[in-house]
Enzyme design. Structure first.
Site, PDB file in Angstrom:
ATOM      1  N   LYS A   1       9.672 -27.743 -22.128  1.00 50.63           N
ATOM      2  CA  LYS A   1       9.393 -27.983 -20.718  1.00 50.63           C
ATOM      3  C   LYS A   1       9.697 -29.421 -20.307  1.00 50.63           C
ATOM      4  O   LYS A   1      10.205 -29.657 -19.220  1.00 50.63           O
ATOM      5  CB  LYS A   1       7.951 -27.612 -20.376  1.00 50.63           C
ATOM      6  CG  LYS A   1       6.925 -28.644 -20.766  1.00 50.63           C
ATOM      7  CD  LYS A   1       5.529 -28.146 -20.484  1.00 50.63           C
ATOM      8  CE  LYS A   1       4.510 -28.966 -21.237  1.00 50.63           C
ATOM      9  NZ  LYS A   1       4.474 -30.367 -20.809  1.00 50.63           N
ATOM     10  N   THR A   2       9.403 -30.370 -21.190  1.00 51.65           N
ATOM     11  CA  THR A   2       9.736 -31.746 -20.851  1.00 51.65           C
ATOM     12  C   THR A   2      11.251 -31.892 -20.739  1.00 51.65           C
ATOM     13  O   THR A   2      11.769 -32.611 -19.880  1.00 51.65           O
ATOM     14  CB  THR A   2       9.190 -32.716 -21.914  1.00 51.65           C
ATOM     15  OG1 THR A   2       7.813 -32.409 -22.133  1.00 51.65           O
ATOM     16  CG2 THR A   2       9.320 -34.155 -21.470  1.00 51.65           C
TER      17      THR A   2
ATOM     18  N   ASP B   1       4.107 -31.851 -13.910  1.00 50.66           N
ATOM     19  CA  ASP B   1       3.971 -31.395 -15.283  1.00 50.66           C
ATOM     20  C   ASP B   1       2.552 -30.875 -15.491  1.00 50.66           C
ATOM     21  O   ASP B   1       1.633 -31.298 -14.793  1.00 50.66           O
ATOM     22  CB  ASP B   1       4.248 -32.604 -16.197  1.00 50.66           C
ATOM     23  CG  ASP B   1       4.436 -32.190 -17.638  1.00 50.66           C
ATOM     24  OD1 ASP B   1       4.616 -30.981 -17.892  1.00 50.66           O
ATOM     25  OD2 ASP B   1       4.422 -33.084 -18.511  1.00 50.66           O
ATOM     26  N   GLU B   2       2.357 -29.982 -16.454  1.00 54.96           N
ATOM     27  CA  GLU B   2       1.014 -29.461 -16.775  1.00 54.96           C
ATOM     28  C   GLU B   2       0.306 -28.978 -15.508  1.00 54.96           C
ATOM     29  O   GLU B   2      -0.870 -29.284 -15.288  1.00 54.96           O
ATOM     30  CB  GLU B   2       0.162 -30.542 -17.457  1.00 54.96           C
ATOM     31  CG  GLU B   2       0.824 -31.238 -18.635  1.00 54.96           C
ATOM     32  CD  GLU B   2       0.787 -30.408 -19.915  1.00 54.96           C
ATOM     33  OE1 GLU B   2       0.439 -29.210 -19.837  1.00 54.96           O
ATOM     34  OE2 GLU B   2       1.130 -30.951 -20.973  1.00 54.96           O
TER      35      GLU B   2
ATOM     36  N   GLN C   1      -2.423 -22.869 -21.722  1.00 54.01           N
ATOM     37  CA  GLN C   1      -2.799 -24.211 -22.143  1.00 54.01           C
ATOM     38  C   GLN C   1      -3.684 -24.905 -21.122  1.00 54.01           C
ATOM     39  O   GLN C   1      -3.771 -26.139 -21.095  1.00 54.01           O
ATOM     40  CB  GLN C   1      -1.541 -25.047 -22.418  1.00 54.01           C
ATOM     41  CG  GLN C   1      -0.734 -24.514 -23.593  1.00 54.01           C
ATOM     42  CD  GLN C   1       0.452 -25.401 -23.919  1.00 54.01           C
ATOM     43  OE1 GLN C   1       0.281 -26.556 -24.295  1.00 54.01           O
ATOM     44  NE2 GLN C   1       1.652 -24.864 -23.776  1.00 54.01           N
TER      45      GLN C   1
ATOM     46  N   ARG D   1       0.748 -27.321 -31.732  1.00 50.68           N
ATOM     47  CA  ARG D   1       1.295 -28.678 -31.868  1.00 50.68           C
ATOM     48  C   ARG D   1       2.087 -28.812 -33.162  1.00 50.68           C
ATOM     49  O   ARG D   1       2.861 -29.740 -33.334  1.00 50.68           O
ATOM     50  CB  ARG D   1       0.196 -29.739 -31.903  1.00 50.68           C
ATOM     51  CG  ARG D   1      -0.701 -29.865 -30.682  1.00 50.68           C
ATOM     52  CD  ARG D   1       0.031 -30.008 -29.418  1.00 50.68           C
ATOM     53  NE  ARG D   1       0.213 -28.695 -28.800  1.00 50.68           N
ATOM     54  CZ  ARG D   1       1.047 -28.455 -27.806  1.00 50.68           C
ATOM     55  NH1 ARG D   1       1.789 -29.410 -27.319  1.00 50.68           N
ATOM     56  NH2 ARG D   1       1.166 -27.235 -27.308  1.00 50.68           N
TER      57      ARG D   1
END
Length: 818
Positions: free
Chosen positions: A34-35, A222-223, A253, A659
């Site tokens: 996504k980044t 983002d997020e 998340q 992660r």
DNA sequence: AGGCTCCACGTTTTT
DNA sequence: CGTGGAGCCT
């Protein structure tokens, strides 16, 4: 214009990156890039659509994410100048920037202070006291939580009052109003105001939002799953002139419900924006199949999810290693030892992380890492800028720059001690209630006046005549009649502030200002005298602060930042203390230190990362140790019967597991110390949710094999009853700290070379040969053998461990390092 | 005013 | 267990 890299994106990523105008929702599973999508879209907007960089705004939640995005955009764009013109910021920094820009409209000065949690707490305490209310910790926390949650929900005091459903809620709302008034009088905002402040501005002046949104044409968030209503409204205002809102997130998340984050923002995005382009990123590039499957085992127990199937084409990889320690210390010892071995096998410490549920758990691991001589870095916890000595020195600077900042003034008016005690401060506070005395610093000025009946000496009060009502006169006379140490102390304090202001006017750099402040306050002596044991540590912190200021001023990015700050300054600013170079540096530095969690790791030494799971969001590591996997620790439920709370904990577990790139270790302890008391535990239901075929129990787990057979089978109903017998051993069993005896092949990934290292060396009856060798012990860390006695293959050795001193230990409990 | 002792209480999670 | 505040004593 070179956009060949497009080829390297998968089809959905390409669709997201090449999306031009209109709303875009990217549902991005963990590790799906996504980044990458965000940064590439920035580059594509600039390179392909010829968008001016300053028309693009990318918003993140953490400074870390913002820095990462900045770094990657930088790498993508040929034109580095263009990259720096893109606005990449956290929500809170963006809010701070907007508030500075429009400070007068928000009834703030340009130099307003930003209060962190502890500043707010002090303010709340002072207000409770002035109201004659209970000011115990619980009450302060209650009000702070209440106010924060109102701001998260974008509610002003008035709105909160309207919504109040009973007397208690009304009182809370009224206190909120009082608090806001005090903040404004202190020329300060708190964290919540950094979002709510701009929202209020835009509510009052929609034309302002319109104007801004005309220049900020492309917004990216983002997020997005973690946005709260206030942040959502802010975004809404910022898209007044268009609907070019691209949001990226993953409902699995969402872990900030407690901070007011509202999942309906992401779940309902397509309803709010009918024309939204929706892209799902479902290929995970990060983790092995085993790790991904384990994550899915856990999250599958949650309902109400966006439909999404995360997959990977990576191979299975190694099983997840599970270790259960007899107690929490043994668990930490195991983790430290395992990491020690990884490092010896050549793993870079940067690729290893330990995740825990609560910050307090970090301490044990910190201890063990130190004993094993492993370099580590704690992220989060007590921030550098939250340390007493740092807050004190910054408070001086804040008080110099913003005289209204009563919290800063009160913090240091008697630090170091100068005879201004509780009663004097109380008198000053009462005097600030007098019309015309606006803050503590002004009240302190009254002490220099000649006394009752005499006219005020200070220019300030001749220009601004004080009222003459009896109570007010009494409050003022109380200060005028101060004598002796208190009066001298106040004068000394004023002298320090005045001299610091002079310095801010005359230097172009902050560094000498800081140095001279240290001298004037004799702060180092104060530290030495008041806290001799920890003085060294604290002085080192102060040294780091001085370094941080210096580095800040030398940082190549700083001139641009200073320029940005100058641009925010009102055109008609003529106060020299606002426009002077050092003052502007200070303003920029204070903003950064208020909004940054710690000294952003300038240290380039390789170190193992220790952090909470919340802190880990958005990051990835080759080797992840997920520790404390027990009921009551993780999940950590305030209300055990709230399914939504449990669901959030489960998402947290999902975040933690995903992660890991290559190897996941999960550990727990059969007994854990809380408040100094041992408490028996049960393994986390999240661990039990993972299919046991993905797990490999470390043989060093002393008798602690988890009884998988005993698990209840009907857990897929979403309501699992996990009160089954969880540990397959006797809870009263003694701690057994000799798990070094376990076969060295406990981890199948160990190669023969390493196994040889772990193999006890051949029995040597001449024990003297052991003297001088370096050895390691699970509990005591690394040490040197001083002497050996006894016979056979297990002599008793006396060893000097730097961490704990000399200890007698049997050979078989040790590992010979050489 | 300041320093000391005693005791109550706490732990989510972050900008 | 550790911290931090209240209250007491000098």
């Amino acid at each position: 214009m070179n956009t060949d890299w497009i080829e390297n994106l998968n089809p959905p990523q390409q669709r997201a990156v090449t999306h031009h105008t209109g709303p875009l929702l990217v549902l991005a599973g963990a590790g799906s890039g996504k980044t990458r999508v965000l940064t590439h879209r920035v580059a594509y907007l600039i390179d392909h659509f010829d968008t001016p960089p300053e028309a693009i705004v990318a918003v993140t939640f953490t400074n870390r994410a913002a820095a990462e995005m900045r770094h990657r955009v930088d790498a993508l764009l040929d034109d580095k100048k263009a990259a720096s013109r893109v606005v990449i910021s956290t929500f809170h920094s963006l809010g701070a920037r907007l508030l500075r820009r429009f400070a007068p409209r928000a009834r703030l000065s340009w130099n307003f202070s930003i209060y962190d949690d502890s500043d707010s707490r002090r303010l709340i305490g002072a207000l409770l006291e002035s109201q004659g209310l209970e000011k115990d910790r619980a009450s302060i926390r209650h009000h702070q939580n209440y106010i924060d949650s109102q701001k998260n929900r974008a509610l002003t005091p008035n709105q909160a009052l309207e919504q109040a459903f009973d007397g208690r809620a009304e009182e809370d709302a009224q206190f909120y109003e009082l608090y806001q008034k005090a903040l404004r009088e202190a020329d300060a905002v708190d964290f919540g105001d950094l979002i709510m402040g701009p929202v209020n501005l835009f509510r009052q002046s929609p034309e302002l939002a319109l104007h801004l949104s005309e220049s900020w044409q492309f917004l990216m968030v983002d997020e997005f799953q973690d946005t709260n209503p206030a942040q959502y409204e802010l975004l809404d205002h910022l898209t007044t002139a268009h609907d070019n809102l691209a949001v990226v997130g993953d409902d699995d998340q969402a872990i900030y419900g407690w901070r007011g984050a509202d999942p309906t923002h992401i779940l309902g995005f397509e309803d709010a924006f009918r024309s939204a382009n929706i892209v799902k990123l479902e290929q995970n590039y990060r983790s092995t199949a085993v790790i991904l499957d384990a994550a899915n085992d856990v999250i599958a127990h949650n309902s109400h999810r966006h439909s999404k199937r995360l997959w990977t084409d990576r191979p299975d990889g190694d099983p997840i290693v599970v270790f259960s320690g007899a107690d929490d210390r043994e668990e930490a010892g195991y983790v430290a030892e395992t990491i020690f071995d990884l490092l010896r096998r050549g793993t870079d410490a940067e690729d290893i992380a330990i995740f825990y549920r609560t910050n307090a758990q970090g301490r044990l691991f910190e201890e063990q890492m130190r004993q094993w001589g492993v370099a580590y870095r704690i992220v989060g916890g007590l921030s550098f800028y939250a340390r007493e000595e740092i807050k004190d020195l910054l408070a001086y600077l804040r008080a110099a720059l913003n005289p209204s900042d009563d919290v800063a003034t009160a913090r240091v008016i008697n630090t170091p001690r100068r005879g201004v005690g509780k009663s004097t401060i109380e008198k000053l506070r009462r005097a600030t209630a007098v019309d015309g005395v606006f803050n503590l610093q002004e009240a302190a000025l009254l002490a220099n006046d000649n006394g009752p009946g005499e006219p005020p000496q200070s220019d300030l009060f001749t220009a601004r005549p004080l009222p003459s009502g009896p109570d007010q006169v009494e409050a003022i006379d109380d200060i005028r009649s101060l004598r002796g140490v208190s009066r001298r102390g106040l004068t000394e304090f004023q002298t320090i502030l005045e001299a610091t202001r002079e310095d801010l006017l005359h230097f172009d750099s902050l560094t000498p200002v800081m140095e001279r402040l240290m001298e004037r306050t004799a702060y180092a002596d104060h530290v030495q005298h008041s806290d001799p044991e920890r003085a060294d540590d604290r002085l080192r912190n102060i040294g780091e602060l001085v370094n941080a200021i210096e580095e800040f001023e030398l940082d190549p990015g700083t001139p641009a930042l200073i320029d940005a700050v100058k641009k925010l300054m009102p055109d008609d600013a003529d106060d020299p203390l606002t426009t002077s170079e050092a003052a502007i540096h200070l303003r920029a530095f204070l903003d950064r230190s208020a909004l940054v969690q710690s000294t952003d790791t300038n240290d380039d030494t390789s170190a193992v990362t220790l952090m909470t799971i919340h802190g880990s969001k958005g990051l990835e590591f080759d080797h992840v140790f997920l520790v404390g996997m027990e009921e009551d620790t993780f999940p950590n439920l305030r209300n055990p019967n709230d399914p939504e709370e449990l669901a959030e904990e489960r998402r947290l577990a999902y975040v933690a597991i995903t992660r890991a790139r290559n190897q996941l270790y999960i550990s727990n302890a059969r007994r854990r110390r809380t408040y100094g008391q041992f408490r028996n535990t049960e393994p986390s239901r999240f661990l039990l949710h993972i299919d046991s075929k993905r797990l490999l129990v470390d043989p060093r787990s002393t008798s602690a094999e988890i009884d998988y057979a005993a698990r209840t089978k009907h857990s897929s109903s979403g309501r699992s009853s996990t009160k089954s017998p969880s540990w397959s051993f006797d809870q009263s069993s003694q701690q057994n700290d000799d798990f070094n005896q376990a076969p060295p092949d406990w981890d199948q990934s160990y190669d023969a070379d390493v196994a040889a290292l772990l193999e006890p060396p051949p029995v040597d009856t001449a024990h003297e040969k052991l003297v001088g060798l370096t050895v390691s012990h699970t509990k005591f860390g690394v040490g040197e053998v001083l002497s050996a006695s006894g016979s056979g293959d297990n002599p008793l050795l006396i060893i000097n461990f730097p961490a704990v001193g000399e200890q007698s230990v049997y050979r078989k409990f040790l590992k010979i390092l050489g």
